[in-house]
Design a protein around this motif. Sequence first.
Motif, PDB file in Angstrom:
ATOM      1  N   GLU A  12      -3.398   0.668  -6.883  1.00 41.52           N
ATOM      2  CA  GLU A  12      -3.190   0.185  -5.515  1.00 41.52           C
ATOM      3  C   GLU A  12      -4.170   0.822  -4.529  1.00 41.52           C
ATOM      4  O   GLU A  12      -4.657   0.173  -3.614  1.00 41.52           O
ATOM      5  CB  GLU A  12      -1.751   0.481  -5.048  1.00 41.52           C
ATOM      6  N   LYS A  13      -4.458   2.123  -4.753  1.00 38.70           N
ATOM      7  CA  LYS A  13      -5.318   2.822  -3.794  1.00 38.70           C
ATOM      8  C   LYS A  13      -6.770   2.322  -3.893  1.00 38.70           C
ATOM      9  O   LYS A  13      -7.427   2.105  -2.874  1.00 38.70           O
ATOM     10  CB  LYS A  13      -5.255   4.327  -4.080  1.00 38.70           C
ATOM     11  N   SER A  16      -6.823  -1.011  -2.317  1.00 38.03           N
ATOM     12  CA  SER A  16      -6.704  -0.869  -0.850  1.00 38.03           C
ATOM     13  C   SER A  16      -8.053  -0.461  -0.250  1.00 38.03           C
ATOM     14  O   SER A  16      -8.449  -0.974   0.798  1.00 38.03           O
ATOM     15  CB  SER A  16      -5.671   0.194  -0.482  1.00 38.03           C
ATOM     16  N   ASN A  17      -8.758   0.438  -0.924  1.00 38.14           N
ATOM     17  CA  ASN A  17     -10.067   0.863  -0.409  1.00 38.14           C
ATOM     18  C   ASN A  17     -11.062  -0.288  -0.388  1.00 38.14           C
ATOM     19  O   ASN A  17     -11.848  -0.425   0.538  1.00 38.14           O
ATOM     20  CB  ASN A  17     -10.624   2.017  -1.248  1.00 38.14           C
ATOM     21  N   LEU A  19     -10.284  -3.385   0.014  1.00 40.30           N
ATOM     22  CA  LEU A  19      -9.874  -4.259   1.123  1.00 40.30           C
ATOM     23  C   LEU A  19     -10.254  -3.657   2.469  1.00 40.30           C
ATOM     24  O   LEU A  19     -10.691  -4.358   3.376  1.00 40.30           O
ATOM     25  CB  LEU A  19      -8.362  -4.503   1.054  1.00 40.30           C
ATOM     26  N   LYS A  20     -10.112  -2.322   2.576  1.00 41.73           N
ATOM     27  CA  LYS A  20     -10.475  -1.659   3.834  1.00 41.73           C
ATOM     28  C   LYS A  20     -11.955  -1.860   4.116  1.00 41.73           C
ATOM     29  O   LYS A  20     -12.366  -2.067   5.248  1.00 41.73           O
ATOM     30  CB  LYS A  20     -10.141  -0.170   3.767  1.00 41.73           C
ATOM     31  N   LYS A  25      -6.590  -4.395   7.239  1.00 46.28           N
ATOM     32  CA  LYS A  25      -5.684  -3.279   7.489  1.00 46.28           C
ATOM     33  C   LYS A  25      -4.521  -3.408   6.510  1.00 46.28           C
ATOM     34  O   LYS A  25      -3.864  -4.448   6.458  1.00 46.28           O
ATOM     35  CB  LYS A  25      -5.187  -3.339   8.934  1.00 46.28           C
ATOM     36  N   ILE A  26      -4.295  -2.367   5.733  1.00 46.54           N
ATOM     37  CA  ILE A  26      -3.259  -2.441   4.693  1.00 46.54           C
ATOM     38  C   ILE A  26      -1.880  -2.228   5.307  1.00 46.54           C
ATOM     39  O   ILE A  26      -1.651  -1.269   6.033  1.00 46.54           O
ATOM     40  CB  ILE A  26      -3.518  -1.375   3.593  1.00 46.54           C
ATOM     41  N   LYS A  28       1.055  -2.474   3.236  1.00 45.29           N
ATOM     42  CA  LYS A  28       1.901  -1.854   2.212  1.00 45.29           C
ATOM     43  C   LYS A  28       1.125  -1.825   0.913  1.00 45.29           C
ATOM     44  O   LYS A  28       0.368  -2.752   0.636  1.00 45.29           O
ATOM     45  CB  LYS A  28       3.127  -2.743   2.030  1.00 45.29           C
ATOM     46  N   ALA A  29       1.316  -0.773   0.127  1.00 42.49           N
ATOM     47  CA  ALA A  29       0.638  -0.733  -1.178  1.00 42.49           C
ATOM     48  C   ALA A  29       1.499   0.037  -2.166  1.00 42.49           C
ATOM     49  O   ALA A  29       1.531   1.262  -2.125  1.00 42.49           O
ATOM     50  CB  ALA A  29      -0.737  -0.087  -1.044  1.00 42.49           C
ATOM     51  N   VAL A  34      -0.700  -5.002  -3.088  1.00 45.96           N
ATOM     52  CA  VAL A  34      -1.233  -4.519  -1.816  1.00 45.96           C
ATOM     53  C   VAL A  34      -1.071  -5.656  -0.812  1.00 45.96           C
ATOM     54  O   VAL A  34      -1.525  -6.770  -1.049  1.00 45.96           O
ATOM     55  CB  VAL A  34      -2.715  -4.104  -1.943  1.00 45.96           C
ATOM     56  N   PHE A  36      -1.453  -7.240   3.101  1.00 46.71           N
ATOM     57  CA  PHE A  36      -2.300  -7.140   4.288  1.00 46.71           C
ATOM     58  C   PHE A  36      -2.336  -8.490   4.999  1.00 46.71           C
ATOM     59  O   PHE A  36      -1.947  -9.511   4.429  1.00 46.71           O
ATOM     60  CB  PHE A  36      -3.728  -6.703   3.893  1.00 46.71           C
TER      61      PHE A  36
END
Length: 368
Positions: A12-13, A16-17, A19-20, A25-26, A28-29, A34, A36
């Motif tokens: 997930e992390k 998320s990175n 996507l960032k 903007k996340i 929930k993950a 994930v 957004f």
Amino acid sequence: MEYIALCALGLEKVLSNELKKMNYKIEKANDGMVEFLGDDYDYYKLNVHLRTAERIFIKIGEFKAETFDELFDGILDIRLSRFLPKNGKIVIDKVRTAKSSLYNQSVIQSVVKKAIIEKLKKEYNLKFYNEEEGIYKLRVYIKRNKVTLALDTTGEGLHKRGYRKLVSEAPLRETIAAAMILKAGWKRKHVLIDPFCGSGTIPMEAAMYGLNIAPGLYRHFSFELWYNFDKKRLGKTKKEAVDSIKYTDLKIYGFDKEYKMVEIAKRNAENFKLDKYIRFERNNMESIKLEYDEGYIITNPPYGERIKDKKHAEKIYEQMRYLRKKYPKFKYSIITSHEKFEEFFGAKSDKKKKIINGKQTLYIYEYK
Ligand SMILES: C[S@@+](CC[C@H](N)C(=O)[O-])C[C@H]1O[C@@H](n2cnc3c(N)ncnc32)[C@H](O)[C@@H]1O
């Protein structure tokens, strides 16, 4: 529009990175999801660009339900015409439940389908709902009595990039290989060595990342079968991706002791015209001679589920100590299902990450 990107549990992390970096903007993950917010047609670029996501969903609705009546009524409360047409084929692709009162998947499937048709008839003012055009695959997740209805924009999982026509006996999922590379922090200027390359998944993912080749460039998605599919938009998204490819020299090497594997890896690289950027060679890990003393060793050594194979794998991990001794300045990222890899490799990792991919549990061991 609310989006859910699906990934292997534990990634997930990394997702998320990614996507960032695309300016999302996340929200929930967790649990391999994930969440957004994005614009209405962002699923075009999300499917084309994300390396570690398995699937992109549009979140259609979320509500509480403990009974089938509440499930039915919850669906009736969603404005479905925003996402579904007046004559699409509605498929409830999968139902997943956890810690909830409702758990009978086939009943949930049929209640949800009935409610969707009922609501669409109402919204479009129809007597009959004819499932004629386009396929709309939906998933229902029920966790702690919270129902999430999600529309799949992807189709065949995003790990299917299209280059891997031939595989090894135990191929690594492309999305997980990509996650190892991103997580390790490898960049195009660095050396990357995979001493157990098999069909070449890790070197291929590294080359695509290094050259900035979008992983979804050469494949199709389920949204291409929708009534509102905008061919021009997808063409533009892919053209922009092609325009941002940066061809440059890479120092990516894949070795395998099996001649056949090396041939398969080479052929996979040729499929995406990446053979110029990766050197595949038949070689035993024990006799690899590198002309570099720094870089990244990112690899997926054998693991073996049967006892005999497991013992063999453990021997290989012991032999891998040789690599570390000979190339101590390299950073190592090793993925295997063996929970005690470190014992055999003879060094405690700086980071150990558990990944659950379907029924398989894997560990990424990182040595910085
Ligand atoms: C788990 S597979 C790698 C799969 C690969 N990541 C892929 O996606 O296809 C492990 C590979 O290590 C190779 N291998 C086993 N022992 C080896 C050794 N001593 N030296 C080099 N390669 C070895 C096997 O031939 C096999 O292809």
